[in-house]
Design an enzyme around this catalytic site. Structure first.
Site, mmCIF file in Angstrom:
data_model
loop_
_atom_site.group_PDB
_atom_site.id
_atom_site.type_symbol
_atom_site.label_atom_id
_atom_site.label_comp_id
_atom_site.label_asym_id
_atom_site.label_seq_id
_atom_site.Cartn_x
_atom_site.Cartn_y
_atom_site.Cartn_z
ATOM 1 N N ILE A 50 6.992 -16.726 35.937
ATOM 2 C CA ILE A 50 6.444 -17.880 36.650
ATOM 3 C C ILE A 50 7.513 -18.620 37.448
ATOM 4 O O ILE A 50 7.210 -19.600 38.131
ATOM 5 C CB ILE A 50 5.752 -18.863 35.671
ATOM 6 C CG1 ILE A 50 6.727 -19.332 34.582
ATOM 7 C CG2 ILE A 50 4.527 -18.227 35.043
ATOM 8 C CD1 ILE A 50 6.146 -20.401 33.659
ATOM 9 N N ALA A 102 12.161 -18.922 38.375
ATOM 10 C CA ALA A 102 13.550 -18.559 38.074
ATOM 11 C C ALA A 102 14.332 -19.831 37.842
ATOM 12 O O ALA A 102 14.269 -20.769 38.636
ATOM 13 C CB ALA A 102 14.160 -17.757 39.216
ATOM 14 N N PHE A 137 19.770 -20.202 34.838
ATOM 15 C CA PHE A 137 20.446 -19.202 34.017
ATOM 16 C C PHE A 137 19.698 -17.873 33.967
ATOM 17 O O PHE A 137 20.209 -16.895 33.451
ATOM 18 C CB PHE A 137 20.607 -19.740 32.589
ATOM 19 C CG PHE A 137 21.503 -20.940 32.515
ATOM 20 C CD1 PHE A 137 22.883 -20.792 32.485
ATOM 21 C CD2 PHE A 137 20.973 -22.219 32.488
ATOM 22 C CE1 PHE A 137 23.710 -21.891 32.406
ATOM 23 C CE2 PHE A 137 21.796 -23.318 32.413
ATOM 24 C CZ PHE A 137 23.170 -23.165 32.385
ATOM 25 N N GLY A 138 18.472 -17.842 34.448
ATOM 26 C CA GLY A 138 17.687 -16.613 34.374
ATOM 27 C C GLY A 138 16.242 -16.901 34.714
ATOM 28 O O GLY A 138 15.893 -17.977 35.204
ATOM 29 N N GLU A 139 15.388 -15.927 34.433
ATOM 30 C CA GLU A 139 13.985 -16.060 34.791
ATOM 31 C C GLU A 139 13.232 -16.891 33.762
ATOM 32 O O GLU A 139 13.621 -16.984 32.595
ATOM 33 C CB GLU A 139 13.347 -14.676 34.928
ATOM 34 C CG GLU A 139 13.885 -13.893 36.136
ATOM 35 C CD GLU A 139 13.223 -12.544 36.268
ATOM 36 O OE1 GLU A 139 13.055 -11.876 35.239
ATOM 37 O OE2 GLU A 139 12.881 -12.156 37.407
ATOM 38 N N LYS A 178 12.304 -19.760 28.789
ATOM 39 C CA LYS A 178 13.490 -19.657 29.641
ATOM 40 C C LYS A 178 14.420 -18.613 29.036
ATOM 41 O O LYS A 178 14.658 -18.620 27.822
ATOM 42 C CB LYS A 178 14.212 -21.003 29.734
ATOM 43 C CG LYS A 178 13.438 -22.089 30.454
ATOM 44 C CD LYS A 178 14.278 -23.363 30.558
ATOM 45 C CE LYS A 178 13.548 -24.459 31.299
ATOM 46 N NZ LYS A 178 14.370 -25.686 31.437
ATOM 47 N N ASP A 189 18.808 -37.047 36.144
ATOM 48 C CA ASP A 189 18.146 -36.250 37.191
ATOM 49 C C ASP A 189 16.634 -36.460 37.141
ATOM 50 O O ASP A 189 15.861 -35.510 37.229
ATOM 51 C CB ASP A 189 18.478 -34.767 37.010
ATOM 52 C CG ASP A 189 18.132 -33.953 38.260
ATOM 53 O OD1 ASP A 189 17.854 -34.565 39.307
ATOM 54 O OD2 ASP A 189 18.125 -32.714 38.170
#
Length: 902
Positions: free
Chosen positions: A543, A545, A548-550, A569, A662
């Site tokens: 769903i 990216a 650190f990864g998909e 994650k 953030d």
């Protein structure tokens, strides 16, 4: 009956006869005689005049003379006489002539009757007239086939002339039949019906119904369609509504406000209302049971007509499931349960319940000492108690307050011999509970005090002597013990503390622990995140990216728990130890949080590859893109509800002393019930120098999201909850503008310069003035002047409770109190095509709609109306407003500028 005799005859004028004796007559007599048998005996006395009854003497209206006779001009007279009533089987007529020169040309004997007739859809039989000429004979009618009487029995009157008169009552065609030519009731054909008796005609079956036979009084509903008990047969058949949509839940301690959109399908009815089904669940949301009667629903639980309900008196820290059912007049006809939407919430900590009772421990002339038990429902750690007291003879407004850290208190400074009214209430981190019921206590009078003192003198003397002995013994023991005492170093704590009491925090408040303070980051992961066996996890689809990864959508099925959707994650292969630490730090952070508006960590997978962080799945994704996809689709109250949820989550984080750094709409996730949850707690972006994302700009060795960051954080790297409040103001602007980019296309440096010059964002389109003012409060340059998140939550709660406060739309005054940035309308002359113009106003997705409908030049576009926009397929209200505002500006610029525009 009455008999009529018509006689035609001629009579000669006596004066025209020569030598007429005086016995000449011009009249004759008519007689009748009733009998039950024939009388033909010539010698019978019945041939005599005596038994006959005279009807009348008949005189001629016209007679003739000899002259007429010579010319054969006979003047014929016609006379009609009647007699009766007759009671026997027959009668004789007799005509008596006393000397008239006459000729009886004909005799017609008859009677009168009313003929058989069909009138008012009833058949009346042939009816004889009455005995007298003025008589009225009643005739009962019979309804024709397939007709029924209305009200009174139907009848007609037959008068003496054989005519019908005075109709009473009538018949009409019964249900399923219609009148034809006023004499026949004809069956309704198939596919038609007539519901009621009367003069109406057959009609076509209403929508979603049918009739397969003739003479139908009602059309049967098709499968899946129904009629309510109070619907007429003429009403169309309707269906049940679909479920409510877009539920927003706002949890406030042990109360919740639910709002929703009406169903897309109402079933063709306008009587849609809503039922709220409340279920209290166990912590794993299994074994749910219906809520008890103590739960309050305002305005009510069943039959709601508004799309809003306030629910209170819930248990603290308890999972609940609320089903919002949409029902209408035919829901009870359907064999299926009502369509509904469910929302799962967990209540927060509530204020404590009231103190049940107080006891007097001691009283003096100037003080009262009281004690009381803890509230039956403390709902948390009791921080302190507040005591309110006042003289009974005075008003409650004159009360004084005292506080106690324990459940006993001594109230000093009272007047002797006075009765005081006292109440007490407990306080937790959730606030004060209700005051206890009022109780009265009295100080001692001077006389009471002296009497009590005299009674205690012997006891005081004995106690003093014993006290001297005790002190001497205690000194000896302390000398011995002091010699044996040795000092040792303070033991080192083996476990990290998870609860601190700081200057700002309250006793018992959980405080955030930075996982980077652990020497071994794995220790923080073990302490705050639950390890999940990879066999319990099923990955379904990609769903997105992450850094650190998909990111995947998947399913998690833990033992003895139901399967749930989760977001997964992953840490990409070839990672460094630092990347692994940074990746898992987010789990160490999330694992410390437990709030309905904070993304929930389900656990981590660290003992197999790839390393995974598993969180709850949020169906609607990031808030900014969700708003852009649903531009203009929510009410102001729904948007405020989203903002309230975000503020509640941030209030929780600030109370734990966690600074997000953030906070932005892209980092808020939205679930299927429109609940907004704060997410993205990774700190790694601040530790790298990755220029691939323009949102983040390098500043003092780190990455900062300039458009969302407070000026002191940009300049001095001073991140606090106050800087998060600034970011929250930007999130408010994003929400009310349906996901517009803050500061539009300005560069990051231009944004920094504008902020330093005290410029602030203007209100988004149709933004309530109260919300824009709250944004401006969040953007105060002095961080100490900004509201705290708790104050923001309270402000939004007031707006939700008073929707009228949101009706005033913010406008930009000619001389604003604070300079606002002006997103100037693009110069139309700079555009060469409709495509350029749509791209400039961020509506390029409608390019094909305009061009395929013939709007290929700006001059043509400038003449468009809202109807034109609908016709070419632009249905979102927010997009319509945006395009129409630009078109209006285009017209003004075209009228004011001679420049040729494409």
């Amino acid at each position: 009956h009455r008999v009529y005799v018509e006689m035609r005859f001629t009579v000669r004028d006596c004066s025209s006869l020569p030598n007429v004796p005086g016995s000449c007559k011009e009249t004759f007599n008519l007689y009748y005689y009733e009998t039950d048998s024939n009388i033909d005996n010539k010698i019978s006395t019945f041939w005599n005049e005596s038994p006959y009854l005279k009807v009348d003497t008949i005189a001629a209206d016209e007679s003739f003379s000899q002259v007429d006779f010579g010319g054969r001009l006979m003047k014929v007279n016609t006379e009609v006489r009647s007699f009766g009533p007759l009671t026997r089987s027959g009668f004789y007529l007799a005509f008596q002539d006393y000397g008239a020169c006459m000729s009886l040309l004909s005799v017609r004997v008859f009677f009168k009757k009313c003929p058989s007739v069909v009138q008012n859809f009833a058949v009346f039989p042939e009816t004889m007239t009455g005995a007298e000429s003025t008589s009225l004979v009643i005739a009962r009618g019979t309804c024709i086939p397939n007709a029924e009487e209305v009200d009174v029995p139907i009848k007609l009157y037959c008068n003496g002339d054989g005519e019908w008169m005075v109709p009473i009552g009538k018949c009409t065609c019964k249900a399923g039949y219609e009148p034809e030519n006023h004499v026949v009731c004809k069956a309704c054909p198939a596919a038609m019906f007539k519901a009621n008796q009367g003069m109406g005609i057959c009609a076509q079956c209403p929508a979603n119904s049918r009739s397969t036979s003739e003479a139908s009084p009602i059309c049967i509903c098709r499968n899946g369609y129904y009629r309510a008990d109070f619907d007429t047969p003429e009403a169309p058949c309707t269906s049940v509504p679909s479920g409510p949509r877009n539920v927003i839940s706002i949890v406030n301690e042990t109360a919740i406000t639910l709002e929703w959109h009406p169903p897309r399908e109402t079933g063709g009815r306008d009587d849609v209302n809503y039922n709220i089904i409340c279920k209290k669940c166990q912590s794993d949301r299994r074994g749910c049971s219906h809520c008890d009667d103590n739960v309050d629903f305002v305005p009510r639980q069943l039959g709601l007509t508004d799309t809003r309900v306030f629910i209170s008196n819930l248990w603290v820290h308890t999972p609940y499931t609320f089903e919002i059912q949409a029902v209408n007049g035919v829901t009870n006809k359907s064999p299926f349960p009502p369509q509904h939407v469910s929302v799962n919430i967990t209540t927060n900590q509530a204020a404590p319940s009231s103190v049940p009772i107080m006891h007097q421990v001691k009283a003096t002339m100037k003080s009262i000492t009281l004690s009381w038990p803890q509230p039956e429902q403390p709902n948390g750690i009791i921080l302190d108690y507040e005591i309110r007291y006042y003289e009974k003879d005075h008003h409650e407004f004159n009360s004084s307050l005292a506080r106690s850290q324990t459940n006993t208190a001594s109230i000093e400074g009272l007047r002797p011999g006075v009765v005081y009214v006292v109440q007490v209430r407990a306080r937790t981190v959730a606030g004060y509970g209700k005051f206890s019921s009022k109780m009265c206590f009295q100080t001692l009078t001077e006389e009471d005090y002296k009497s009590e003192l005299r009674e205690q003198l012997p006891l005081i003397a004995g106690s003093a002597a014993a006290g001297v002995v005790f002190i001497v013994s205690l000194v000896a023991i302390s000398i011995v013990c002091s010699r044996k005492r040795t000092y040792s170093k303070e033991a080192v704590y083996s476990d990290k503390l998870q609860h601190y009491s700081t200057g700002r925090g309250s006793p018992g408040m959980k405080i955030y622990i930075d996982p980077f303070t652990y020497e071994d980051p794995n220790e923080a992961v073990r302490e705050f995140a639950k390890e999940i066996d990879v066999s319990f996890v099923k990955i379904e689809e990609v769903i997105g990216a992450g850094e650190f990864g998909e990111v995947y959508k998947g399913r998690l099925k833990l033992p003895s728990k139901r399967e749930i959707s989760v977001a997964i994650k992953t840490l990409k292969a070839g990672y460094s130890e630092k990347q692994r630490r940074d990746f898992l730090s987010e789990a160490s952070i999330m694992g410390q949080f437990d709030h309905p508006n904070i993304i929930r960590l389900e656990g981590v997978v660290t003992k197999s590859r790839p390393v995974m962080i598993i969180t709850e799945f949020m169906e609607n994704g990031a808030l900014d893109s969700f708003l852009r996809q649903n531009d203009g689709q929510f009410t102001v109250i729904q948007l405020v509800g989203m903002l309230r949820g975000i503020a509640a989550g941030m209030k929780y984080l600030s109370e734990m002393n966690y600074v997000h750094r953030d906070l932005a709409a892209r980092n808020i996730l939205v679930n299927s019930n429109l609940v907004c949850k704060v997410s993205d707690f990774g700190l790694s972006r601040y530790l790298q120098d990755d220029t691939s994302d323009p949102t983040y700009t390098s500043s003092l060795g780190g990455k900062i999201p300039v458009r969302w960051t407070a000026p002191e954080a940009i300049r001095y790297r001073k991140f606090t909850s106050a800087s998060d409040v600034w970011s929250y103001g930007i999130v408010m602007w994003e929400v009310m503008s349906y996901g517009e980019r803050p500061y539009w296309d300005m560069s990051n440096q231009d944004v920094i310069n504008a902020i330093e010059q005290d410029y602030r964002l203007p209100p988004p389109m149709d933004c309530p003035a109260a919300l824009h003012q709250l944004m401006l409060d969040c953007w105060q340059k002095d961080r100490n002047s900004r509201p705290r998140f708790g104050e923001i939550v309270n402000t939004l709660d007031k707006m939700i409770r008073n929707p009228a406060s949101l009706k005033t739309v913010a406008t930009i005054p000619a001389v604003p109190s604070q300079p606002l940035l002006d997103r100037s309308i693009p110069d139309i002359s700079a555009f060469t095509s409709v495509d350029d113009w749509l791209s400039a106003i961020k509506m390029g997705q409608y390019r094909d709609n305009f061009l395929s409908s013939g709007f290929t030049s700006l001059h043509v576009v400038a003449q468009m109306t809202s109807e034109d926009l609908l016709r070419i397929g632009i249905t979102l209200a927010g997009h319509q407003k945006k395009i129409l505002n630009s078109i209006q500006s285009m017209r003004v610029q075209i009228s004011q500028s001679p420049t040729s525009i494409a």
